[in-house]
Design a protein around this motif. Sequence first.
Motif: not given
Length: 139
Positions: A117-119, A125-126, A130-138
């Motif tokens: 469950d914790s993993s 969260a990871a 990753a989605k936020d990083a892709v959005k900020s690069v785009g």
Amino acid sequence: MAAAVKALNARIRANKYADYFCSTHFWGPASNFGIPIAAVADMSKDPEIISGRMTGALSVYSAVFMRYAFAVSPANYLLFGCHFINCSSQLVQGYRYMQYWNFGGRDAALKAKELADSSQGMAAAAADKAKDAVKSVGK
């Protein structure tokens, strides 16, 4: 009518295979095979649902009837096979019961579930990062 039944019975008893097929030496174990089939099917289920008392009772029951299968005349090998499979399956179920409830199997299963469950939470969260990083690069 009684003569016809008597003739049919004599005809069945004359053939050794038909005589065996129509006897309790065949139908007793054949009808009893539901118990070992259920025990084998239960081996893949969660050990939390195993009843220790019932497993012990079925193990003793099968051991007694394995002995009985050789005590009758003629020896009933089908009955022996049925109860041998059942006794073996019940002993495996008894081991699974003892492992789960008495030898730390339940604690290990709870820890593994907690870790899973914790993993999953960390993976989610990871993925969000990753989605936020892709959005900020785009942009």
